[in-house]
Write an enzyme that holds these catalytic residues in place. Structure first.
Site, mmCIF file in Angstrom:
data_model
loop_
_atom_site.group_PDB
_atom_site.id
_atom_site.type_symbol
_atom_site.label_atom_id
_atom_site.label_comp_id
_atom_site.label_asym_id
_atom_site.label_seq_id
_atom_site.Cartn_x
_atom_site.Cartn_y
_atom_site.Cartn_z
ATOM 1 C CB CYS A 2 -7.021 -16.258 80.233
ATOM 2 S SG CYS A 2 -8.756 -16.166 80.609
ATOM 3 N NE ARG A 27 -1.578 -17.478 81.376
ATOM 4 C CZ ARG A 27 -0.343 -16.559 82.566
ATOM 5 N NH1 ARG A 27 0.348 -16.466 82.285
ATOM 6 N NH2 ARG A 27 -0.748 -15.252 82.181
ATOM 7 C CD1 TRP A 76 -9.920 -18.890 87.349
ATOM 8 C CD2 TRP A 76 -10.414 -16.836 87.305
ATOM 9 N NE1 TRP A 76 -9.943 -18.364 87.953
ATOM 10 C CE2 TRP A 76 -10.602 -16.829 88.533
ATOM 11 C CE3 TRP A 76 -10.910 -15.518 86.667
ATOM 12 C CZ2 TRP A 76 -11.034 -15.943 88.891
ATOM 13 C CZ3 TRP A 76 -11.078 -14.543 87.061
ATOM 14 C CH2 TRP A 76 -11.487 -14.671 88.346
ATOM 15 C CG ASN A 102 -4.883 -13.686 79.705
ATOM 16 O OD1 ASN A 102 -5.285 -13.395 80.230
ATOM 17 N ND2 ASN A 102 -3.206 -14.269 80.190
ATOM 18 C CE LYS A 487 -0.234 -20.642 101.098
ATOM 19 N NZ LYS A 487 0.032 -19.389 99.871
ATOM 20 C CD GLU A 490 -3.673 -18.992 98.778
ATOM 21 O OE1 GLU A 490 -4.622 -19.145 98.104
ATOM 22 O OE2 GLU A 490 -2.437 -19.692 99.082
ATOM 23 C CG HIS A 506 -8.902 -5.314 122.234
ATOM 24 N ND1 HIS A 506 -8.628 -5.075 123.660
ATOM 25 C CD2 HIS A 506 -6.551 -6.003 122.008
ATOM 26 C CE1 HIS A 506 -7.167 -4.312 123.886
ATOM 27 N NE2 HIS A 506 -6.749 -4.756 123.274
HETATM 28 O O1 M6R Z 1 1.481 -12.863 90.773
HETATM 29 P P1 M6R Z 1 2.064 -12.321 92.804
HETATM 30 O O2 M6R Z 1 2.642 -12.804 93.469
HETATM 31 O O3 M6R Z 1 1.640 -11.213 91.801
HETATM 32 O O4 M6R Z 1 0.073 -13.161 92.671
HETATM 33 C C1 M6R Z 1 -0.267 -12.589 94.103
HETATM 34 C C2 M6R Z 1 -1.720 -12.671 94.026
HETATM 35 O O5 M6R Z 1 -2.258 -13.136 93.207
HETATM 36 C C3 M6R Z 1 -1.271 -14.666 95.106
HETATM 37 O O6 M6R Z 1 -0.126 -14.583 95.735
HETATM 38 C C4 M6R Z 1 -2.140 -15.068 95.750
HETATM 39 O O7 M6R Z 1 -2.508 -14.921 97.191
HETATM 40 C C5 M6R Z 1 -1.622 -16.790 95.436
HETATM 41 N N1 M6R Z 1 -2.694 -17.389 95.042
HETATM 42 C C6 M6R Z 1 -1.485 -17.330 97.695
HETATM 43 O O8 M6R Z 1 -1.196 -18.598 97.775
#
Ligand code: M6R
Length: 606
Positions: A2, A27, A76, A102, A487, A490, A506
């Site tokens: 948010c 955000r 969000w 937020n 990567k 997502e 395994h």
């Molecule tokens: O802001 P942060 O590095 O603490 O965020 C952690 C994760 O939410 C962030 O790395 C997330 O996995 C990303 N989408 C990765 O690309």
């Protein structure tokens, strides 16, 4: 998670707020809304909301929507589905109060039940609406007191901005656990969850602390605690200029941020290398040599990509400083009543510096008396403030939800920490010099890897039809495989699994068939032959293989050859072509690269 933005001044507020929302959209992007003090005879508050992206809201703004004070929000969803009703701002029963929020109000259900019993009718399913009603029902005289009184009932986290039609000369804001930054202009004031929405107007900012509130008027601001005592907060200058937050010549932020990595790494190294003693200076660590020598273990905590950076970091610290080290998801750590050891150095790693699970882990550790360092990108963020010292990773603003350049700079920063701890202990001058020389080669080698983008794009086209992909690596290569797999999934929504290459037989070998390609990390290190054996096993099952290696791999269908550095630093380079692979795969599948479904950049809720 948010984004909130607000403005008070002389300019037409709606276009300003919409621009701010666009900058904060990473955000959260399931709905957006805006409330203004309407100018003209009628006055009062006007609101507009829409499910979907900010552009939907823009297309739905009423013709007459003029004013010079307003607040806005990009959401969000946590409480209630993403729809028009649940979009912020939320208003009280009389339509005099508008709130953007937020965070999460933990006791919202209980407060809602009480208010409903008192005859209040709710227009949304959100937790935030209770706050609008509480403020609206307060009998206090001043808006600040009304907000303060309402917040006394609230348990949970918030960054809020409030308008009230009886107090058209001000915006009242408050922070507890979710970021609130004031932007100080000339006869105009801004508020936002993030400097990204402010820098095109002002680089003078004040970051509120938890438990702090502020009143913004066009020509003045003041900060105070939720108990009402004044606080002093002089503006600081934001490090990066407005252009750093723009996409520039790129079509997506992800592409821009991947392309910036040579410069970003250069920035992380700048001013830190000490050739005389073959070590580095990390000014913000607040850990003297005697204390550093007393460290018996290092425990790294982070989430998602940052956790993967921490896994590589733990290996580097163990290798270079010979201190037992490991990384754990902060989201797990905080729930398992961990044994907190006074001789352990804890390192919280986060791009945003806001991730709630990491922040909560830091707070739990501090409560138990642990020493916690931060390895953070966003300067002045909650985790940076909450920790005893740390390292800024200096990746620059990262806007794409999918982290790339920040991951690389985190790993480089861990290499600096490992070198620093190593040279205080038993790492030789020669090895210190070897690592420093390797670090200095990184920017040029990254440039070389990025120059191969056209080839990687072709490869992405060959593998984009896969429904599922396997990523494997051994020891140093395993966290690289994990990050590459995250990567891909997502941003492209292709299912991906990461396994240590040593674990293949395994179980996961059962999955290998022509329709399940494998991406293998194959550095030219002492495990090369072992990795090659894994490729043989996959080939024997007719699996397709894409190798990332220092030399062509005979058993692989395709090899992306990356330049060789020092073995300890190779993981930094081996992940970069796989960022491009994920990017081009997603692009060829028509994905929304910068805003993948269901995700948000800063996960400020549990
Ligand atoms: O802001 P942060 O590095 O603490 O965020 C952690 C994760 O939410 C962030 O790395 C997330 O996995 C990303 N989408 C990765 O690309």
């Amino acid at each position: 998670m948010c984004g909130i933005v607000g403005y008070i001044g002389k300019r037409d507020v709606a276009p300003l707020l919409l621009e701010g929302l666009q900058r904060l959209e990473y955000r959260g992007y399931d709905s957006a809304g805006i409330a203004i003090h309407a100018s003209g005879k009628t006055g009062g508050l006007k609101t507009a909301k829409a499910k979907g992206r900010v552009r939907e809201l823009e297309s739905r703004l009423p013709k007459r929507f003029a004013g010079t004070t307003g607040i806005a929000h990009t959401r969000w969803a946590t409480h209630g589905a993403p729809n028009d009703e649940n979009a912020h701002p939320h208003v009280d029963a009389e339509g005099k109060v508008a709130v953007v929020h937020n965070g999460i109000i933990d006791n919202a259900a209980e407060l809602r039940a009480k208010l409903t019993a008192d005859g209040v009718e709710f227009a949304s399913e959100t937790d935030t609406e209770v706050l609008a009603h509480l403020i609206g029902r307060s009998q206090a005289e001043k808006l600040e007191e009304k907000v303060r009184e309402a917040l006394r009932h609230i348990e949970g986290t918030y960054g809020i901005a409030v308008l009230h039609s009886d107090f058209a000369d001000r915006i009242v804001v408050a922070r507890n656990g979710s970021p609130v930054v004031l932007g100080i202009g000339e006869k105009e004031m801004f508020v936002s969850s993030d400097v990204a929405a402010l820098v095109s107007h002002t680089r003078q900012v004040v970051t509120l602390d938890d438990g702090e509130m502020a009143t913004l008027k066009a020509d003045d601001y003041r900060t105070y605690t939720t108990e009402g005592s004044r606080t002093t907060s002089s503006p600081e200058t934001v490090e990066y200029a407005a252009e750093s937050y723009d996409m520039g010549a790129h079509d997506t932020y992800m592409h821009k941020e991947i392309s910036e990595q040579a410069d970003a790494v250069d920035r992380a190294l700048r001013g830190r290398i000490d050739d005389r003693f073959s070590t580095v200076h990390l000014g913000g660590l607040n850990l003297d040599a005697r204390e550093a020598r007393g460290v018996r273990r290092v425990k790294i905590l982070g989430c998602g990509t940052s956790y993967h950076a921490g896994q590589i970091g733990a290996q580097m610290i163990e290798e270079l400083a010979r201190i037992p080290s490991d990384a754990e998801p902060a989201s797990e750590f905080r729930y398992r009543n961990p044994v907190v050891d006074p001789d352990t150095l804890y390192v919280a790693v986060s791009q945003s510096g806001e991730t709630y699970d990491v922040l909560a882990a830091v707070q739990e550790l501090k409560r138990k008396g642990a020493r916690v360092l931060g390895l953070v990108n966003v300067v002045g963020s909650a985790i940076a403030r909450e920790t005893d010292g740390g390292i800024y990773v200096h990746a620059g603003p990262e806007v794409c939800v999918v982290s790339t350049k920040c991951f690389t700079n985190m790993v480089v920063s861990f290499a600096l920490l490992a070198l620093h701890l190593g040279r205080i202990r038993d790492l030789s001058v020669a090895d210190g010099k070897r690592i420093i020389d390797g670090l200095r080669r990184l920017p040029q080698q990254i440039t070389e890897i990025l120059a191969g983008e056209a080839e990687i794009k072709k490869l992405a086209g060959l593998y984009a039809d896969a429904k599922s992909m396997m990523f494997i690596g051994r020891v140093r290569g395993y966290p690289v495989a994990r990050e590459a797999s995250l990567k891909l999934k997502e941003v492209s929504y292709i299912h991906a699994e990461a396994y240590p290459a040593s674990e293949l037989k395994h179980g996961p070998l059962a999955l290998i068939e022509p329709a399940m390609p494998t991406v293998a990390i194959v550095p030219d290190d002492d495990l090369l032959e072992k990795n090659r054996a894994a490729l043989e096993e996959i080939k024997a099952r007719s699996g397709r293989i894409l190798a990332v290696a220092h030399q062509e791999q005979e058993k692989a269908d395709h090899t992306i050859v990356v330049p060789k550095n020092e073995p300890e630093l190779d993981p930094i380079l081996m992940g970069i072509p796989l960022q491009l692979l994920a990017y081009h795969t997603a692009l060829s599948l028509g994905r929304d690269i910068d805003k993948p479904r269901n995700l948000a950049k800063s996960v400020t809720v549990e």
